[in-house]
Design a protein around this motif. Structure first.
Motif, PDB file in Angstrom:
ATOM      1  N   SER A  82     -83.171  -4.490 -12.596  1.00  0.00           N
ATOM      2  CA  SER A  82     -83.064  -5.017 -11.240  1.00  0.00           C
ATOM      3  C   SER A  82     -82.967  -3.848 -10.273  1.00  0.00           C
ATOM      4  O   SER A  82     -82.523  -2.753 -10.644  1.00  0.00           O
ATOM      5  CB  SER A  82     -81.837  -5.923 -11.106  1.00  0.00           C
ATOM      6  N   PHE A  83     -83.378  -4.092  -9.030  1.00  0.00           N
ATOM      7  CA  PHE A  83     -83.329  -3.011  -8.051  1.00  0.00           C
ATOM      8  C   PHE A  83     -82.875  -3.552  -6.704  1.00  0.00           C
ATOM      9  O   PHE A  83     -83.069  -4.717  -6.373  1.00  0.00           O
ATOM     10  CB  PHE A  83     -84.689  -2.321  -7.913  1.00  0.00           C
ATOM     11  N   VAL A  84     -82.231  -2.661  -5.950  1.00  0.00           N
ATOM     12  CA  VAL A  84     -81.840  -2.938  -4.575  1.00  0.00           C
ATOM     13  C   VAL A  84     -82.226  -1.712  -3.769  1.00  0.00           C
ATOM     14  O   VAL A  84     -81.900  -0.582  -4.163  1.00  0.00           O
ATOM     15  CB  VAL A  84     -80.320  -3.182  -4.438  1.00  0.00           C
ATOM     16  N   THR A  85     -82.923  -1.932  -2.659  1.00  0.00           N
ATOM     17  CA  THR A  85     -83.336  -0.796  -1.853  1.00  0.00           C
ATOM     18  C   THR A  85     -82.995  -1.012  -0.390  1.00  0.00           C
ATOM     19  O   THR A  85     -83.015  -2.142   0.113  1.00  0.00           O
ATOM     20  CB  THR A  85     -84.847  -0.520  -2.002  1.00  0.00           C
ATOM     21  N   ARG A  86     -82.646   0.083   0.264  1.00  0.00           N
ATOM     22  CA  ARG A  86     -82.458   0.112   1.706  1.00  0.00           C
ATOM     23  C   ARG A  86     -83.369   1.214   2.241  1.00  0.00           C
ATOM     24  O   ARG A  86     -83.266   2.374   1.814  1.00  0.00           O
ATOM     25  CB  ARG A  86     -80.992   0.375   2.061  1.00  0.00           C
TER      26      ARG A  86
ATOM     27  N   PRO B  11     -79.019  -3.509  10.110  1.00  0.00           N
ATOM     28  CA  PRO B  11     -77.668  -3.316   9.560  1.00  0.00           C
ATOM     29  C   PRO B  11     -77.450  -4.196   8.323  1.00  0.00           C
ATOM     30  O   PRO B  11     -77.608  -5.416   8.388  1.00  0.00           O
ATOM     31  CB  PRO B  11     -76.758  -3.740  10.718  1.00  0.00           C
ATOM     32  N   GLY B  12     -77.112  -3.572   7.206  1.00  0.00           N
ATOM     33  CA  GLY B  12     -76.884  -4.323   5.977  1.00  0.00           C
ATOM     34  C   GLY B  12     -78.145  -4.833   5.318  1.00  0.00           C
ATOM     35  O   GLY B  12     -78.085  -5.544   4.326  1.00  0.00           O
ATOM     36  N   GLY B  13     -79.302  -4.478   5.887  1.00  0.00           N
ATOM     37  CA  GLY B  13     -80.554  -4.988   5.341  1.00  0.00           C
ATOM     38  C   GLY B  13     -80.852  -4.422   3.971  1.00  0.00           C
ATOM     39  O   GLY B  13     -80.654  -3.230   3.722  1.00  0.00           O
ATOM     40  N   HIS B  14     -81.326  -5.247   3.086  1.00  0.00           N
ATOM     41  CA  HIS B  14     -81.673  -4.783   1.746  1.00  0.00           C
ATOM     42  C   HIS B  14     -82.833  -5.615   1.231  1.00  0.00           C
ATOM     43  O   HIS B  14     -83.092  -6.724   1.726  1.00  0.00           O
ATOM     44  CB  HIS B  14     -80.490  -4.923   0.784  1.00  0.00           C
ATOM     45  N   ILE B  15     -83.529  -5.092   0.245  1.00  0.00           N
ATOM     46  CA  ILE B  15     -84.577  -5.816  -0.476  1.00  0.00           C
ATOM     47  C   ILE B  15     -84.250  -5.670  -1.953  1.00  0.00           C
ATOM     48  O   ILE B  15     -83.946  -4.576  -2.424  1.00  0.00           O
ATOM     49  CB  ILE B  15     -85.966  -5.239  -0.180  1.00  0.00           C
ATOM     50  N   ALA B  16     -84.287  -6.783  -2.677  1.00  0.00           N
ATOM     51  CA  ALA B  16     -83.912  -6.754  -4.091  1.00  0.00           C
ATOM     52  C   ALA B  16     -84.909  -7.542  -4.915  1.00  0.00           C
ATOM     53  O   ALA B  16     -85.571  -8.466  -4.427  1.00  0.00           O
ATOM     54  CB  ALA B  16     -82.502  -7.322  -4.281  1.00  0.00           C
TER      55      ALA B  16
ATOM     56  N   LEU C 179     -82.738   3.803  -3.377  1.00  0.00           N
ATOM     57  CA  LEU C 179     -83.077   2.781  -4.373  1.00  0.00           C
ATOM     58  C   LEU C 179     -82.000   2.771  -5.442  1.00  0.00           C
ATOM     59  O   LEU C 179     -81.704   3.805  -6.045  1.00  0.00           O
ATOM     60  CB  LEU C 179     -84.437   3.091  -4.998  1.00  0.00           C
ATOM     61  N   HIS C 180     -81.418   1.606  -5.671  1.00  0.00           N
ATOM     62  CA  HIS C 180     -80.389   1.448  -6.700  1.00  0.00           C
ATOM     63  C   HIS C 180     -81.003   0.678  -7.868  1.00  0.00           C
ATOM     64  O   HIS C 180     -81.460  -0.462  -7.699  1.00  0.00           O
ATOM     65  CB  HIS C 180     -79.190   0.685  -6.148  1.00  0.00           C
TER      66      HIS C 180
END
Length: 464
Positions: A86-90, A28-33, A99-100
């Motif tokens: 920059s990137f943020v992924t779930r 829950p709420g986990g992300h990698i950036a 992927l943002h």
């Protein structure tokens, strides 16, 4: 954008990140950036849950999939003409992934060491106040008694009999390019040796002889430059929080400046730059030799009273004068290890107030409200008793706060309009997306270009 905004471009990297962050996908709420850039120095990647600078993975020989995946994206960035993203992924263990991609744009500096936005530049072209300072006029400044252009030229001709010197036309061309008249000592030096590599026919020993005769690696005449403030770039946040305040006191030989239109750089001294100073401090001489070190972005040190003194043997050299710092600092740190109150930091010369780790009651800014030179404030979360007091600091140009304190100011429409730049204080492991949303809200108040977000979706398949 070429293939930068295609999921397949990022798919190999997402596979690697999912396999090295097994506790994150699906949480829950986990992300990698992270951040990938064409300049490796600006990269930061979360290998194994730990950020590594410059994009390097530990045990590089065992990290070929990671390195290949990063290089794939870097190649696409280069093709698209994009410096970095920059990137943020779930990602789900079952396969779906979002992927943002975050493009900071011209109003946001990238923060070295992480994927988060750095300083938000609220006024186009704005620079911190120390970078805007010009030298004070010193009409009484004189040449050093040690300055002797004729003796300098005679000595160099004796030491370098085969040197190729600059013509008067070449000297005039250099003056026109720089927009300043070269001092007589510098012209005497270049009349003997103009320091062009082609003049030595590839003979390295000739270059060594010149360096030994002059006391530094001499720049070619056509590479002389002015060490103005723009030549000593520093990120907005770092410049605004300068630990060494810019000042000039009554006994200083060199004015406390970032740069000066009267600093003519002519030599390299073990990686540092030597310059002729035409805008000395009240205790200096016109034409003195100063050093601009590569470790510092503010100020310069005195090396010699004149170029003659630097070059001729037997002439006494001198370094920066030491003096007791009896005045309170222009940069104050309030925290558990430094000053213990805002009152202790308050004085008319205060420019930068940094409130760090604090274990007592939250602090009031009342003691610094009317200080005339206060330009920078940064405060750690939970340190301010009343964030709205910031609205009374009408001379602030840089403000760095946690998201909670920014929320208070924004909701009350109390952000000081004097700001030129802003920062958001968060840990590097927080989700960047809320920080981006807050950044865009601040940028919008100044009608500045926003951070753009592009969302890509795909399926990586289930984890093995």
């Amino acid at each position: 954008m070429s293939t930068l905004h295609e999921f397949t471009t990022w798919e190999p990297l997402l596979h690697v990140l999912r396999s090295t962050h097994t506790a994150t996908p699906g949480a829950p709420g986990g992300h990698i950036a992270g951040r990938i850039a064409t300049d490796a120095y600006s990269m930061s990647m979360p290998w194994g849950g730990t950020f590594t600078m410059h994009g390097h993975a530990s045990d590089a020989a065992d990290k070929e999939p990671e390195l290949d995946a990063v290089q794939r994206v870097r190649g696409v960035l280069a093709e698209a003409g994009v410096d970095g993203v920059s990137f943020v992924t779930r990602m789900s263990p079952d396969g779906p992934a979002a992927l943002h991609l975050l493009h900071f744009g011209p109003a946001v500096e990238a923060e070295v060491g992480g994927p988060l936005p750095g300083a938000l530049v609220l006024v186009e072209g704005a620079v911190p106040e120390p970078w805007r300072r010009l030298p004070d006029p010193m009409p009484a400044a004189e040449l050093s008694p040690a300055a002797d252009p004729a003796a300098l030229e005679s000595f160099l001709r004796e030491r370098l009999p085969d040197a190729v010197g600059a013509t008067e036309a070449e000297l005039a061309e250099a003056e026109a390019r720089l927009g300043v008249a070269l001092p007589d000592e510098l012209k005497a030096l270049y009349r003997v040796i103009r320091a062009r590599w082609e003049d030595w026919n590839g003979d390295y020993e000739s270059a060594v002889q010149v360096a030994e005769a002059v006391g530094c690696e001499l720049l070619p005449l056509d590479e002389l430059y002015i060490a103005d403030a723009a030549s000593r770039w520093l990120s907005w946040r770092s410049a605004a929080l300068q630990a060494e305040a810019v000042d000039t006191r009554s006994d200083t030989a060199v004015q406390g400046l970032v740069g000066s239109p009267g600093w003519i750089v002519f030599g390299d001294w073990d990686g540092d730059r030597l310059a002729i100073d035409l805008t000395p401090g009240p205790g200096g001489y016109t034409g003195q030799v100063i050093v601009l070190t590569r470790e510092e972005s503010v100020g310069a040190g005195l090396i010699a009273d004149s170029l003659t003194q630097l070059v001729l043997p037997g002439r006494v050299k001198r370094g920066p004068r030491s003096r007791a710092d009896v005045e309170p600092p222009a940069v104050a740190h309030v925290n558990i290890r430094s000053l213990r109150s805002v009152e202790a930091a308050a004085h008319p010369a205060l420019e930068v107030l940094s409130i760090g780790r604090w274990e007592g009651e939250p602090l009031s800014l009342e003691p610094v409200v009317n200080l005339p030179r206060l330009r920078t404030l940064r405060a750690e979360p939970g340190t301010l008793a009343e964030p709205l007091e910031i609205s009374r600091l009408t001379g602030l140009e840089f403000l760095e706060l946690c998201p909670q304190d920014w929320r208070v100011l924004l909701d009350a429409d109390a952000v000081p309009r004097s700001l030129l730049a802003a920062g958001i204080k968060v840990r590097n492991d927080v989700d960047p997306l809320p920080v981006v949303d807050l950044s865009n809200e601040i940028l919008a108040r100044w009608d500045r270009p926003l951070i753009t977000r592009t969302t890509l979706e795909g399926n990586l398949g289930p984890l093995p």
